[in-house]
Design an enzyme around this catalytic site. Sequence first.
Site, mmCIF file in Angstrom:
data_model
loop_
_atom_site.group_PDB
_atom_site.id
_atom_site.type_symbol
_atom_site.label_atom_id
_atom_site.label_comp_id
_atom_site.label_asym_id
_atom_site.label_seq_id
_atom_site.Cartn_x
_atom_site.Cartn_y
_atom_site.Cartn_z
ATOM 1 N N ASP A 1 -9.041 2.158 -25.068
ATOM 2 C CA ASP A 1 -8.817 2.098 -23.621
ATOM 3 C C ASP A 1 -9.277 3.404 -22.997
ATOM 4 O O ASP A 1 -9.002 4.480 -23.544
ATOM 5 C CB ASP A 1 -7.309 1.904 -23.334
ATOM 6 N N HIS B 1 -14.738 4.581 -15.961
ATOM 7 C CA HIS B 1 -13.312 4.282 -16.173
ATOM 8 C C HIS B 1 -13.016 3.876 -17.611
ATOM 9 O O HIS B 1 -11.866 3.880 -18.022
ATOM 10 C CB HIS B 1 -12.872 3.160 -15.232
HETATM 11 P P1 ADQ Z 1 -7.697 -1.798 -16.873
HETATM 12 O O1 ADQ Z 1 -8.383 -2.180 -18.139
HETATM 13 O O2 ADQ Z 1 -7.467 -2.877 -15.905
HETATM 14 O O3 ADQ Z 1 -8.454 -0.598 -16.132
HETATM 15 P P2 ADQ Z 1 -5.138 -0.221 -16.775
HETATM 16 O O4 ADQ Z 1 -5.511 1.197 -16.698
HETATM 17 O O5 ADQ Z 1 -3.924 -0.449 -17.610
HETATM 18 O O6 ADQ Z 1 -6.281 -1.153 -17.375
HETATM 19 O O7 ADQ Z 1 -4.874 -0.737 -15.298
HETATM 20 C C1 ADQ Z 1 -4.364 -2.008 -15.046
HETATM 21 C C2 ADQ Z 1 -3.659 -2.004 -13.687
HETATM 22 O O8 ADQ Z 1 -3.393 -3.354 -13.327
HETATM 23 C C3 ADQ Z 1 -2.325 -1.274 -13.742
HETATM 24 O O9 ADQ Z 1 -2.124 -0.585 -12.549
HETATM 25 C C4 ADQ Z 1 -1.316 -2.427 -13.907
HETATM 26 O O10 ADQ Z 1 -0.032 -2.164 -13.359
HETATM 27 C C5 ADQ Z 1 -2.004 -3.542 -13.150
HETATM 28 N N1 ADQ Z 1 -1.621 -4.842 -13.742
HETATM 29 C C6 ADQ Z 1 -1.794 -5.234 -15.017
HETATM 30 N N2 ADQ Z 1 -1.267 -6.465 -15.207
HETATM 31 C C7 ADQ Z 1 -0.761 -6.863 -14.027
HETATM 32 C C8 ADQ Z 1 -0.066 -8.039 -13.567
HETATM 33 N N3 ADQ Z 1 0.234 -9.053 -14.377
HETATM 34 N N4 ADQ Z 1 0.289 -8.089 -12.297
HETATM 35 C C9 ADQ Z 1 0.014 -7.059 -11.455
HETATM 36 N N5 ADQ Z 1 -0.616 -5.930 -11.824
HETATM 37 C C10 ADQ Z 1 -1.008 -5.822 -13.086
HETATM 38 C C11 ADQ Z 1 -9.654 0.169 -16.354
HETATM 39 C C12 ADQ Z 1 -9.786 0.820 -17.742
HETATM 40 C C13 ADQ Z 1 -8.565 1.677 -18.042
HETATM 41 C C14 ADQ Z 1 -8.386 2.721 -16.937
HETATM 42 C C15 ADQ Z 1 -8.412 2.059 -15.559
HETATM 43 C C16 ADQ Z 1 -8.422 3.098 -14.446
HETATM 44 O O11 ADQ Z 1 -9.952 -0.178 -18.739
HETATM 45 O O12 ADQ Z 1 -8.693 2.324 -19.300
HETATM 46 O O13 ADQ Z 1 -7.142 3.379 -17.126
HETATM 47 O O14 ADQ Z 1 -9.568 1.257 -15.390
HETATM 48 O O15 ADQ Z 1 -9.417 4.046 -14.631
#
Ligand code: ADQ
Length: 461
Positions: free
Chosen positions: A366, A158
């Site tokens: 990311d 990921h």
């Molecule tokens: P993350 O580093 O966690 O994931 P991201 O892809 O942005 O980053 O996913 C975060 C998820 O958590 C999103 O669905 C977001 O809506 C949710 N989220 C964030 N803050 C929140 C809050 N305060 N309350 C509720 N929900 C919240 C890792 C990798 C990424 C990759 C994903 C999926 O680092 O690059 O895209 O996995 O593969």
Amino acid sequence: MSRLVVVSNRVATPTETKGSAGGLAVGVFGALKDSGGVWFGWSGDVVSETVANQGPKLERDGAVTFATVGLPKKDYDQYYRGFSNAMLWPVFHYRNDLAVYDRDEYAGYRRVNAWLAHKLIKLLEPDDIIWVHDYHLIPFAEALRSAGIKNRIGFFLHIPFPSPQILLNIPPHEELVKSLCCYDVVGFQTERDRIAFHDYIVRHAHGTATPDGHIEAFGRTLKTSVYRIGVFPDEIAEQAERGEARQDVMDLKQSLEGRKLIMSVDRLDYSKGLVERFRAFEHFLEKSPEWRGNVTLVQIAPPTRADVETYQQIRQNLEYEAGRINGRYSGLDYTPIRYLNQRYDRWKLMSLFRESQVGLVTPLRDGMNLVAKEYIAAQNPDDPGVLVLSQFAGAADEMTGAMMVNPHDIVGTSEAIARALAMPLAERKQRYETNMIALRKHNLGVWRDDFLADLRGDAKA
Ligand code: ADQ
């Protein structure tokens, strides 16, 4: 159809998979429901050795079994807090300066992978296909293979895969790549991650890699491919629209008193570029006095991995920066940055995205960044907000309608904020349409189905 077994560091609870969690849990659960299967991993609990050594806790939901185990404190420290999050995470995000290597932690990481693999073996059937997720579990297939398991096993990373010169900073880099070669399919978020892996195989592992992803190395053959993780855009649009009329969202709107809204949502992590983002917003306010008092940045950032030292530092830095900037530009009735360390319900986040004029998503690195995709999907097609996106997010390859920035360029990012806020409707709509076409093409279902087709399809060969 053979049964699916999903293995991930954390397992979503049966309730979470019903919709309150992120789309990923829902997407994976959908695949499990279709074929029947098991979702196996850590429960998130730290428990005594005695409890950990009992069999996995099993919870059934239709054809899906959730199988979870607790981790003893030492294992949590070495496998999770230590090698996974204090070594692999920073290096894979190009932050060697923050990495801490400890041989015992690495040994613990391998030991826990082997221990988890042995727990899973008891639940496996001969024609199950096994899909392992993320950097915590790189040696998982190797442990299964040494116990004689012949099933098809796939791995999806990921987070970014670093270029070889960066990876070489991890002392046991060769063992890790060798472990990855025990999978049958290894999936990456972007082409540049896949190429970085191929580069390592060719230059440092005396292996071969064809452009279509056929790898031979360490006496094994495997397939690599790019599977861009996505979202279900229609579901998000519906959630965002429905939430608009709910009280919390109305309250926020009212509190803005007609000011424009910039939204940012991230886990509190140094890879997300939060300090640079705050400074870019400060620079924007400095250079655009007409916007002072007329635009608010809402930064939602729930703390994660709070017991890893680098995460404590980033939290302190951000609190300092938010306080400093707010001290400089606040008025009696105006606070430029609202900085919130909480988790919010998904529908609320999506509705806030829809209310905002700009989505500011500027990670320093990311794997993909789902927030960028959620932001687009949540917009009102008749009056969409603008996504300002880091070129270093995997999502930048697809979200070509975004305003692209280099997050290290504080002035460039501040100029992009100014342009986004002033962008005419026609251009906003055009950019939104471009992004939506990409979102629909690679939605979460496509990501999951493509990966599983490769894992299953190869099994027929
Ligand atoms: P993350 O580093 O966690 O994931 P991201 O892809 O942005 O980053 O996913 C975060 C998820 O958590 C999103 O669905 C977001 O809506 C949710 N989220 C964030 N803050 C929140 C809050 N305060 N309350 C509720 N929900 C919240 C890792 C990798 C990424 C990759 C994903 C999926 O680092 O690059 O895209 O996995 O593969």
